[in-house]
Design a protein around this motif. Structure first.
Motif: not given
Length: 184
Positions: A60-62, A65-67, A69-73
């Motif tokens: 949904x959220x295009x 991406x930075x957010x 990626x930050x969650x994944x890190x």
């Protein structure tokens, strides 16, 4: 001769007291370890839920991406931390990033209406409550152990047998204590 009997009784009483204190310290240390295991289980539950949440949001959220990626890190950093203080700091950062994710979701009505997203959000809320419960239990167990390790005369037995104080699971950054305001 009487003084030898009195001395033997006193030495026996002292030895029994030392054994009782030692056993109490062992029990407190085990309770603290068991409580930490409870925290670890809940944090792993949250960590296992995050990939599903990220994938749901990604559709949904295009522009965020930075957010994502930050969650994944942050999730990866949380799994690699060793000490209680380090784990608390990393988990606090992960919680803050998740709060930002839910705040961003406000701008996407289709995402908020998604049943999958709602279910994941409800699951995460439940896990966060469980984390708070086990954290309080852990900190209570740590408090009891630390009191026993510091108090006289049990501190003598604790020092003799290598019992150490445990670290509390607490947040260092006051901004992490603030609950993100998210309304769905």
């Amino acid at each position: 001769m009487n003084w030898i009997i009195i001395l033997a009784i006193a030495a026996g009483g002292l030895a029994l007291y030392a054994v009782a204190v030692y056993n109490r310290l062992v029990g407190l240390r085990q309770r603290t370890r068991e409580a930490w295991s409870g925290i670890d289980v809940q944090l792993k539950r949250r960590s296992n839920l995050i990939p599903n949440l990220v994938e749901t949001v990604r559709g949904y959220v295009t522009h965020e991406k930075d957010l994502l990626d930050q969650i994944t890190r942050s999730r990866a950093a949380a799994s690699g931390s060793d000490s209680v203080a380090e784990r608390a700091a990393v988990e606090g950062q992960l919680g803050a990033v998740l709060g930002r994710l839910f705040a961003v979701a406000e701008a996407y009505p289709d995402l908020k209406a998604s049943r999958n997203f709602q279910d994941l959000h409800a699951s995460l809320d439940g896990i966060e409550r469980d984390i708070q419960h086990v954290r309080r239990y852990y900190n209570g167990a740590v408090r009891m152990l630390n009191i026993a390790v510091q108090s006289f005369p049990s501190n003598l037995i604790a020092g003799l047998f290598g019992f150490r104080q445990a670290d509390y699971f607490e947040l260092d950054d006051p901004s992490e204590r603030a609950v993100p305001q998210v309304a769905f």
